[in-house]
Design an enzyme around this catalytic site. Structure first.
Site, PDB file in Angstrom:
ATOM      1  N   HIS A  93      47.361  37.997  39.240  1.00 53.29           N
ATOM      2  CA  HIS A  93      47.288  39.407  38.860  1.00 53.29           C
ATOM      3  C   HIS A  93      46.837  40.299  39.966  1.00 53.29           C
ATOM      4  O   HIS A  93      46.537  39.907  40.919  1.00 53.29           O
ATOM      5  CB  HIS A  93      46.169  39.452  37.578  1.00 53.29           C
ATOM      6  CG  HIS A  93      46.673  39.007  36.360  1.00 53.29           C
ATOM      7  ND1 HIS A  93      46.327  39.701  35.320  1.00 53.29           N
ATOM      8  CD2 HIS A  93      47.220  37.971  36.122  1.00 53.29           C
ATOM      9  CE1 HIS A  93      46.809  39.094  34.252  1.00 53.29           C
ATOM     10  NE2 HIS A  93      47.368  37.943  34.632  1.00 53.29           N
ATOM     11  N   GLU A  97      49.672  33.491  27.918  1.00 54.27           N
ATOM     12  CA  GLU A  97      48.936  33.369  29.349  1.00 54.27           C
ATOM     13  C   GLU A  97      47.462  33.499  28.927  1.00 54.27           C
ATOM     14  O   GLU A  97      47.271  34.639  28.171  1.00 54.27           O
ATOM     15  CB  GLU A  97      49.340  34.484  30.553  1.00 54.27           C
ATOM     16  CG  GLU A  97      48.640  34.402  31.439  1.00 54.27           C
ATOM     17  CD  GLU A  97      48.946  35.035  32.868  1.00 54.27           C
ATOM     18  OE1 GLU A  97      50.422  34.995  33.081  1.00 54.27           O
ATOM     19  OE2 GLU A  97      48.510  36.081  33.328  1.00 54.27           O
ATOM     20  N   ASP A 141      50.133  42.553  28.245  1.00 58.30           N
ATOM     21  CA  ASP A 141      49.040  42.329  29.254  1.00 58.30           C
ATOM     22  C   ASP A 141      47.610  42.301  28.905  1.00 58.30           C
ATOM     23  O   ASP A 141      47.379  43.545  28.378  1.00 58.30           O
ATOM     24  CB  ASP A 141      49.536  42.823  30.604  1.00 58.30           C
ATOM     25  CG  ASP A 141      48.869  41.969  31.824  1.00 58.30           C
ATOM     26  OD1 ASP A 141      48.316  41.012  31.654  1.00 58.30           O
ATOM     27  OD2 ASP A 141      49.093  42.507  33.009  1.00 58.30           O
ATOM     28  N   HIS A 142      46.779  41.887  29.139  1.00 60.60           N
ATOM     29  CA  HIS A 142      45.149  41.826  28.952  1.00 60.60           C
ATOM     30  C   HIS A 142      45.102  42.148  27.644  1.00 60.60           C
ATOM     31  O   HIS A 142      44.545  43.378  27.199  1.00 60.60           O
ATOM     32  CB  HIS A 142      44.962  43.170  30.127  1.00 60.60           C
ATOM     33  CG  HIS A 142      44.580  42.536  31.496  1.00 60.60           C
ATOM     34  ND1 HIS A 142      43.443  41.499  31.572  1.00 60.60           N
ATOM     35  CD2 HIS A 142      45.432  42.430  32.554  1.00 60.60           C
ATOM     36  CE1 HIS A 142      43.593  41.312  32.796  1.00 60.60           C
ATOM     37  NE2 HIS A 142      44.680  41.892  33.493  1.00 60.60           N
ATOM     38  N   LYS A 175      43.074  46.909  43.958  1.00 62.36           N
ATOM     39  CA  LYS A 175      44.298  47.616  43.550  1.00 62.36           C
ATOM     40  C   LYS A 175      45.168  48.201  44.758  1.00 62.36           C
ATOM     41  O   LYS A 175      44.552  48.974  45.439  1.00 62.36           O
ATOM     42  CB  LYS A 175      44.004  48.824  42.618  1.00 62.36           C
ATOM     43  CG  LYS A 175      43.448  48.227  41.260  1.00 62.36           C
ATOM     44  CD  LYS A 175      44.476  47.324  40.682  1.00 62.36           C
ATOM     45  CE  LYS A 175      43.829  46.712  39.270  1.00 62.36           C
ATOM     46  NZ  LYS A 175      44.756  45.883  38.378  1.00 62.36           N
TER      47      LYS A 175
HETATM   48 ZN    ZN Z   1      44.891  41.121  35.476  1.00 61.32          ZN
END
Ligand code: ZN
Length: 536
Positions: free
Chosen positions: A376, A301, A188-189, A343
């Site tokens: 996300h 992605e 991811d990222h 978050k």
């Molecule tokens: Zn993210």
């Protein structure tokens, strides 16, 4: 039963629950390692299981004495002789390390990551490396594609974990709970070529490219924007400003659901200035990955969720058309949505506005893919799940990570109040610095201090807005590689969770299931044909 399992050349079907329990009991009595019953898996003359003794776990491989299978060479551990039901056997018990995980991925292929395509997907990030079994329990029977290995480069550097360790934890967790439906591994990222190389080498199958550093969120006034437009890297974009204008200006794109998106010169210029360099970066990352992966299939992605201004439908359409023109293939895209995705807490914003914008993103994804809309910072966004699930009709990917860590802390708060007080105290102190790269708004002054709480009030801290965020973003300080010059919190947390494994799994599984269930229910509506495809 054991001898029939050991005579099976192909992967034997999973044991019925009662049979698994019975065999696990027999093996525990003779082998010294108590199998997780669902982990029992037989192939090619060997029986595999994850065995437990106290807080230790081992990968156990067992075969009839004198009949060592060829695959034994791909695993290592300590060998002992025993007899089960009159059958003399050898049991090899080895550590849950990279070599044994690699062997598993070869010989028990359900423990290896694979592509998930455009099925509705649930990403369950696991920062401690202990939560995959709980994630399996949460997702079993829901029909969603599971992404059990999912970690951003930032999370890996903060927790001091390598891409290999992230993948290995998922491999062992999948075996422990007997999840045979396959799972994805999402790096991811990824921001740089180095990030891509490291995760590709470790065996990840999905790559989330984050070109956020190349997104220009402030195009400026009309003339400044036009100057920036002319200065885009046209070579890398493999077109010219004139050709791009011809492709958009004055055109109206029709989308499913009677939606229309019209472009005039300023719409195009704004979209291109904002995302042009990000497109060039994404295409370069994609081509690099394709080269590195060679014949290994992978999925991509693109995520711009961590940027300042929301992605409009016109910008999304522009991005998708341009990526396609550049030959990029992808399975999901994470726009920056309206509202705030902070978050560890629920969506902050107008739900009606979210619904309208999400519907537009789905319409673009159906028209230009179909591909999935990826959400996300998806932890704890309970108010938007029913909306997203209904509108996406299966074209959706939800990513969570920190919330599993928070539920682990809830289990710690119940089992080891003194340790939890220490974590909370430390987190409050670390928050001002650790919050820097996160979208959070907690005020540490609002977090109840450990001294002010009775032991039985500690688990409730995890329901507190400010405390959740403070605990969420300080995970790297709590469990990271840095040693704060005292008995490490990380080790004590992991030991407490190992000693209270069932309570830990239960807390995480219950919470993750609440996230996933709305998507399992919304999944029916998927009809990829709806993408009308005339724009390909
Ligand atoms: Zn993210």
């Amino acid at each position: 039963m054991l001898s029939s399992l050991l005579s099976s050349a192909q992967l034997a079907p999973p044991l019925e629950e009662a049979a698994g329990e019975a065999l696990a009991g027999e093996l525990a009595a003779t082998a010294g390692w108590r199998p997780y019953p669902r982990s029992l898996a037989a192939v090619a003359g060997a029986l595999f299981f994850i065995g437990r003794r106290g807080r230790e776990k081992r990968l156990c491989v067992l075969w009839p004495a004198g009949l060592e299978p060829a695959l034994a060479g791909d695993f290592h551990g300590e060998r002992t002789q025993a007899a089960v039901g009159g059958l003399p056997i050898v049991i090899q018990a080895g550590p849950l390390d990279h070599a044994n995980a690699s062997g598993l991925r070869v010989h028990l292929q359900f423990t290896a990551p694979r592509l998930v395509g455009t099925r509705a997907a649930f990403g369950a990030g696991d920062r401690l490396g202990l939560a995959t079994p709980a994630h399996v329990q949460a997702l079993r029977g829901l029909g969603l594609a599971a992404i059990f290995a999912q970690q951003s480069v930032r999370e890996m550097s903060r927790t001091g974990r390598t891409p290999e360790q992230v993948l290995d934890s998922a491999t062992f967790g999948v075996l422990e709970q007997g999840w045979r439906e396959g799972y994805g591994a999402d790096a991811d990222h990824l921001k740089t070529i180095e990030d891509a190389d490291a995760t590709a080498a470790a065996g990840f199958t999905m790559f989330t490219v984050d070109p956020g550093d190349h997104v220009d969120g402030v195009p400026g006034g009309e003339s400044a924007a036009r100057a920036k437009f002319e200065a885009l890297p046209w070579g890398e974009l493999e077109t010219t400003s004139e050709d791009m204008r011809r492709a958009y200006v004055g055109r109206t794109f029709r989308l499913p659901g009677d939606l229309q998106i019209g472009f005039d010169d300023s719409t195009l210029v704004a979209a291109a200035v904002k995302y042009g360099r990000a497109l060039a970066h994404t295409a370069a990352m994609y081509r690099h990955l394709a080269g590195v992966m060679g014949r290994r299939p992978f999925e991509l992605e693109m995520s711009v969720d961590e940027t300042d201004s929301p992605t409009t439908a016109a910008e999304h359409l522009f991005v998708a058309r341009e990526l396609r023109r550049l030959g990029v293939r992808w399975v999901s895209l994470a726009p920056r949505f309206v509202g705030r995705f902070e978050k560890g807490v629920d969506y902050l914003g107008d739900l009606g506005e979210f619904e309208r914008c999400f519907a537009e993103h789905v319409a673009v994804a159906r028209r230009l893919g179909p591909y999935k809309i990826s959400i996300h910072s998806g932890s704890d966004k309970f108010s938007i799940y029913p909306i997203a699930a209904r509108l996406a009709g299966g074209l959706v990917h939800l990513k969570t990570a920190g919330t599993s860590y928070l539920e682990a802390l809830r289990a710690v708060a119940r089992a080891a109040p003194a340790l939890f007080r220490e974590v909370l105290d430390f987190a409050i102190a670390r928050y001002p610095e650790d919050r820097a790269s996160y979208h959070v708004s907690a005020d540490p002054g609002e977090v109840p201090t450990p001294e002010s709480l009775a032991d039985d009030e500690l688990p409730g801290v995890l329901d507190h807005f400010h405390a959740r965020q403070v605990l969420h973003v300080t995970f790297g300080s709590v469990v990271g590689a840095e040693d704060a010059g005292r008995p490490r919190l990380r080790d004590r947390l992991l030991e407490t969770l190992a000693d209270n494994e069932e309570a830990h799994y239960e807390a995480v599984a219950k919470h993750i299931e609440r996230h996933a269930r709305p998507f399992a229910e919304g999944r029916e509506g998927l009809s990829p044909e709806e993408g009308d495809g005339d724009d390909r």
